[in-house]
Design a protein around this motif. Structure first.
Motif, PDB file in Angstrom:
ATOM      1  N   ARG A  92       0.641  -1.101  -0.502  1.00  0.00           N
ATOM      2  CA  ARG A  92      -0.075   0.539  -0.051  1.00  0.00           C
ATOM      3  C   ARG A  92       1.243   1.061  -0.134  1.00  0.00           C
ATOM      4  N   ILE A  93       1.885   1.064  -1.138  1.00  0.00           N
ATOM      5  CA  ILE A  93       2.071   2.941  -0.993  1.00  0.00           C
ATOM      6  C   ILE A  93       1.478   3.970  -2.432  1.00  0.00           C
ATOM      7  N   ASP A  94       1.778   4.982  -2.381  1.00  0.00           N
ATOM      8  CA  ASP A  94       1.178   6.018  -2.844  1.00  0.00           C
ATOM      9  C   ASP A  94       2.017   6.381  -4.179  1.00  0.00           C
ATOM     10  N   MET A  95       3.141   6.341  -3.659  1.00  0.00           N
ATOM     11  CA  MET A  95       4.260   7.003  -5.275  1.00  0.00           C
ATOM     12  C   MET A  95       5.754   6.536  -5.264  1.00  0.00           C
ATOM     13  N   VAL A  96       6.456   5.886  -6.579  1.00  0.00           N
ATOM     14  CA  VAL A  96       7.399   5.799  -6.775  1.00  0.00           C
ATOM     15  C   VAL A  96       8.233   6.340  -7.368  1.00  0.00           C
ATOM     16  N   VAL A  97       9.801   6.700  -6.803  1.00  0.00           N
ATOM     17  CA  VAL A  97      10.449   7.532  -7.273  1.00  0.00           C
ATOM     18  C   VAL A  97      11.131   6.452  -7.941  1.00  0.00           C
ATOM     19  N   ILE A  98      11.677   6.577  -9.403  1.00  0.00           N
ATOM     20  CA  ILE A  98      12.751   5.646  -9.516  1.00  0.00           C
ATOM     21  C   ILE A  98      13.557   6.183 -10.841  1.00  0.00           C
ATOM     22  N   ARG A  99      14.398   5.769 -10.242  1.00  0.00           N
ATOM     23  CA  ARG A  99      16.266   6.046 -11.604  1.00  0.00           C
ATOM     24  C   ARG A  99      16.440   4.898 -11.707  1.00  0.00           C
TER      25      ARG A  99
ATOM     26  N   ASP B 197       2.549   1.913 -16.826  1.00  0.00           N
ATOM     27  CA  ASP B 197       1.731   2.041 -17.098  1.00  0.00           C
ATOM     28  C   ASP B 197       1.247   0.832 -16.334  1.00  0.00           C
ATOM     29  N   ARG B 198       1.973   0.085 -15.551  1.00  0.00           N
ATOM     30  CA  ARG B 198       1.686  -1.406 -14.689  1.00  0.00           C
ATOM     31  C   ARG B 198       1.405  -1.407 -13.191  1.00  0.00           C
ATOM     32  N   ILE B 199       1.371  -0.208 -12.915  1.00  0.00           N
ATOM     33  CA  ILE B 199       0.862   0.154 -11.756  1.00  0.00           C
ATOM     34  C   ILE B 199       0.070   1.195 -11.071  1.00  0.00           C
ATOM     35  N   ALA B 200      -0.553   1.410 -10.315  1.00  0.00           N
ATOM     36  CA  ALA B 200      -1.578   2.256 -10.113  1.00  0.00           C
ATOM     37  C   ALA B 200      -0.906   3.308  -9.418  1.00  0.00           C
ATOM     38  N   SER B 201      -0.367   3.125  -8.246  1.00  0.00           N
ATOM     39  CA  SER B 201       1.282   4.366  -7.744  1.00  0.00           C
ATOM     40  C   SER B 201       1.426   5.168  -9.477  1.00  0.00           C
ATOM     41  N   ASN B 202       1.287   6.774  -8.223  1.00  0.00           N
ATOM     42  CA  ASN B 202       1.731   7.648  -9.074  1.00  0.00           C
ATOM     43  C   ASN B 202       3.807   7.149  -8.925  1.00  0.00           C
ATOM     44  N   VAL B 203       4.006   7.330 -10.991  1.00  0.00           N
ATOM     45  CA  VAL B 203       5.544   6.914 -10.717  1.00  0.00           C
ATOM     46  C   VAL B 203       6.012   8.628 -11.125  1.00  0.00           C
ATOM     47  N   ILE B 204       7.122   8.864 -10.975  1.00  0.00           N
ATOM     48  CA  ILE B 204       7.981  10.033 -10.983  1.00  0.00           C
ATOM     49  C   ILE B 204       9.556   9.619 -11.369  1.00  0.00           C
ATOM     50  N   ASN B 205       9.572  10.011 -12.521  1.00  0.00           N
ATOM     51  CA  ASN B 205      11.713   9.718 -12.898  1.00  0.00           C
ATOM     52  C   ASN B 205      12.279  10.307 -12.501  1.00  0.00           C
ATOM     53  N   ALA B 206      13.295   9.881 -12.005  1.00  0.00           N
ATOM     54  CA  ALA B 206      14.048  10.739 -11.180  1.00  0.00           C
ATOM     55  C   ALA B 206      15.556  10.824 -12.063  1.00  0.00           C
ATOM     56  N   GLY B 207      15.476  10.081 -13.311  1.00  0.00           N
ATOM     57  CA  GLY B 207      16.524   9.528 -15.011  1.00  0.00           C
ATOM     58  C   GLY B 207      16.149   8.572 -14.798  1.00  0.00           C
ATOM     59  N   ASP B 208      15.511   7.912 -16.579  1.00  0.00           N
ATOM     60  CA  ASP B 208      16.227   7.048 -17.316  1.00  0.00           C
ATOM     61  C   ASP B 208      17.018   6.911 -18.329  1.00  0.00           C
ATOM     62  N   GLY B 209      17.979   5.822 -18.224  1.00  0.00           N
ATOM     63  CA  GLY B 209      18.598   6.126 -19.039  1.00  0.00           C
ATOM     64  C   GLY B 209      19.594   7.032 -19.748  1.00  0.00           C
ATOM     65  N   LYS B 210      18.576   6.565 -21.020  1.00  0.00           N
ATOM     66  CA  LYS B 210      19.534   8.490 -21.766  1.00  0.00           C
ATOM     67  C   LYS B 210      18.427   8.679 -21.999  1.00  0.00           C
ATOM     68  N   HIS B 211      17.218   9.076 -21.341  1.00  0.00           N
ATOM     69  CA  HIS B 211      15.550   9.077 -21.980  1.00  0.00           C
ATOM     70  C   HIS B 211      15.520  10.431 -21.282  1.00  0.00           C
ATOM     71  N   GLU B 212      15.588  11.027 -20.092  1.00  0.00           N
ATOM     72  CA  GLU B 212      14.902  11.702 -20.046  1.00  0.00           C
ATOM     73  C   GLU B 212      15.577  12.178 -17.984  1.00  0.00           C
ATOM     74  N   HIS B 213      15.248  12.868 -17.864  1.00  0.00           N
ATOM     75  CA  HIS B 213      15.468  13.574 -16.382  1.00  0.00           C
ATOM     76  C   HIS B 213      14.385  14.392 -16.304  1.00  0.00           C
ATOM     77  N   PRO B 214      12.927  14.455 -16.110  1.00  0.00           N
ATOM     78  CA  PRO B 214      12.681  15.915 -15.743  1.00  0.00           C
ATOM     79  C   PRO B 214      12.494  17.047 -14.804  1.00  0.00           C
ATOM     80  N   THR B 215      13.040  16.011 -13.841  1.00  0.00           N
ATOM     81  CA  THR B 215      13.329  17.299 -12.617  1.00  0.00           C
ATOM     82  C   THR B 215      14.034  18.126 -12.459  1.00  0.00           C
ATOM     83  N   GLN B 216      15.241  17.006 -12.741  1.00  0.00           N
ATOM     84  CA  GLN B 216      16.442  18.199 -13.699  1.00  0.00           C
ATOM     85  C   GLN B 216      16.012  19.811 -14.019  1.00  0.00           C
ATOM     86  N   ALA B 217      15.464  18.698 -14.863  1.00  0.00           N
ATOM     87  CA  ALA B 217      15.457  20.443 -16.557  1.00  0.00           C
ATOM     88  C   ALA B 217      14.336  21.228 -15.880  1.00  0.00           C
TER      89      ALA B 217
END
Lengths: 318, 182
Positions: free
Chosen positions: A102-109, A121-141
């Motif tokens: 029963r978590i609410d959010m995941v911050v993932i790197r 797309d696969r879990i109900a919790s909110n997901v925040i991207n903390a950097g994925d590969g060479k793709h994006e790091h939105p909170t840094q931008a």
């Protein structure tokens, strides 16, 4: 039925300028919270957030953790080493097990590009991207955008040059989307081996010489030379790189303007940036770090309340 | 959400009545606080901030003092983020130094359920320990959901749950007026 930001924050590429501005505007009052004698507000009391880090990180993880704690959320840190991940569990299984608690959010790197969206797309919790590969790091931008707006009072019309290892940089990619959406002119500068193919097609100017970039720019965002991501000979040597592309006081002196200097950290002093520049009067590198906490608080706050099932109640509320 | 077919709007306070109410409130604040020595006026965002400025100005004119003022945005202390969602734009919070041993007077435009004041009390507690906190509101419209009362009231009326009390101030809205919309 959509909420203000949607369920997840995976990147800036598909966000609207209004959504980006909303995050920046929401971050403003959160700066003040970190200046209070008691640096904590109860906005996310009772929310449980997991920081799921499959890659080493100090600044970003601590910044997220401060943001979460200053909003009174409960947080758990999971790192790849020393967890079931090292026993071969898949990303989705790890996340589903966390959700079962029963978590609410995941911050993932994660080292793989697209990992945050895949998870979202696969879990109900909110997901925040903390950097994925060479793709994006939105909170840094977003924190870069906030810092530029603080320093210059605007973003539209400013000339911002990303210097260095654009090819390996998710920070560069997110910055590019964010800056262009808010109306800045964007350029990149670095050795051609570190420039992504076809980047000119995005309306980005490419400078082959740092001197040209310095003559043009209002802001230099100096990227870290990602030594750990370089498998083969992208550059002859670090000393050679510094000699040709290093941002030095001597080079900056030739500019007609006082150029704002940014760096997402961690810095390789004496490689991509000279210490006298990093610690100089036009450096906003530590302001970026301070703003990082405020921007992440804003994102957490907006996502926490912005769930689809709450949007209806919000319309009838107040 | 059902919309009422026709709005019945009546003026509760016009500019002159509002001015008289504020003058009386300023006098009552002075009496309550026994002068201005420890007094701090704290307006709640949005219109409470303007009203606190007005009351401070009236006190300063009479007493020749400079009463410290603060502003409080209680959004992050609300107990209903889960039901109404986030309020995108959060106002400024700034307090004039440590509140310990001060007499803080919270100023707001309308007192209704009491939940805003509850949140303000929680937030103030994170800025120090005032020796006393009082509550001063321009309009008390009844309908409390918590055991909270105002010490100073400009105008008290009874309203129903579907009614709205709209406060306008010159600084933000171009004129001073309070309407009841039924």
């Amino acid at each position: 039925m959509t909420s203000i930001l949607g369920k997840d924050l995976t990147g800036l590429e598909h966000m609207t300028p209004e959504q980006i501005r909303l995050i920046l505007d929401t971050a403003e009052p959160f700066k003040e919270v970190s200046e209070r004698p008691i640096k904590k507000v109860p906005a996310l009391r009772g929310k449980t957030i997991v920081n799921l880090f499959f890659e080493a990180s100090t600044r970003t993880r601590i910044s997220f953790e401060f943001a979460e704690k200053r909003l009174s959320a409960d947080t758990v840190n999971v790192t790849a080493s020393g967890s079931s991940v090292s026993k071969g569990e898949t990303l989705v299984d790890t996340a589903r097990n966390l959700e079962a608690m029963r978590i609410d959010m995941v911050v993932i790197r994660h080292p793989s590009s697209g990992a945050a969206e895949f998870l979202g797309d696969r879990i109900a919790s909110n997901v925040i991207n903390a950097g994925d590969g060479k793709h994006e790091h939105p909170t840094q931008a977003l924190l870069d955008l906030l810092t530029i707006r603080d320093k210059h009072g605007k973003i539209e019309g400013l000339k911002v040059c990303l210097v260095g290892d654009v090819l390996h940089s998710r920070v560069a990619r997110s910055n590019l989307w964010g800056l262009t959406k808010l109306g800045a002119e964007v350029a990149v500068c670095g050795p051609w081996t570190l420039m992504p193919r076809g980047i000119e097609e995005l309306g980005v100017t490419v400078f082959g010489r740092i001197e040209e970039a310095i003559e043009w720019a209002d802001v230099l965002n100096v990227l870290r030379l990602q030594l750990e991501r370089m498998e083969k000979g992208f550059i002859p040597s670090l000393r050679e790189y510094y000699r040709v592309f290093g941002v030095t006081p001597e080079r900056l002196e030739r500019s007609p303007r006082a150029i704002t200097i940014m760096h997402p950290g961690p810095m390789n002093r004496g490689v991509e940036i000279d210490s006298r520049v990093a610690d100089g009067p036009h450096s906003v590198i530590l302001d970026q770090v301070t703003n990082g906490v405020a921007v992440r608080m804003a994102v957490l706050y907006l996502l926490a309340g912005g769930r689809a099932e709450l949007a209806d109640a919000a319309k009838g509320g107040e | 959400m059902p919309r009422p077919k026709a709005e019945d709007r009546t003026i509760l306070l016009d500019a002159r009545a509002m001015s008289r109410a504020l003058q009386r409130m300023a006098v009552e604040v002075l009496e309550l606080a026994h002068g201005t020595d420890d007094l701090v006026l704290i307006g709640i965002q949005r219109r409470g901030v303007e009203l606190a400025d007005r009351i401070a100005k009236l006190i300063n004119e009479q007493e020749g003092t400079n009463v410290p003022r603060g502003a409080l945005d209680i959004t992050l202390y609300r107990d209903d983020l889960g039901t109404v969602g986030p309020k995108p734009v959060i106002g400024e919070t700034h307090l004039p130094g440590d509140l310990t041993d001060k007499h803080a007077v919270i100023v707001d435009d309308v007192l209704y359920t009491g939940r805003t004041v509850r949140a303000a009390l929680d937030e103030l507690a994170d800025f120090g320990r005032p020796k006393r906190i009082s509550l001063c509101v321009l309009v008390d419209r009844g309908g409390r959901e918590l055991p909270i009362q105002a010490d100073i009231v400009g105008k008290a009326i009874k309203t129903g749950a579907g009614d709205r009390v709209e406060v306008q101030v010159t600084e933000l809205d171009g004129r001073d007026q309070v309407d009841v919309v039924r």
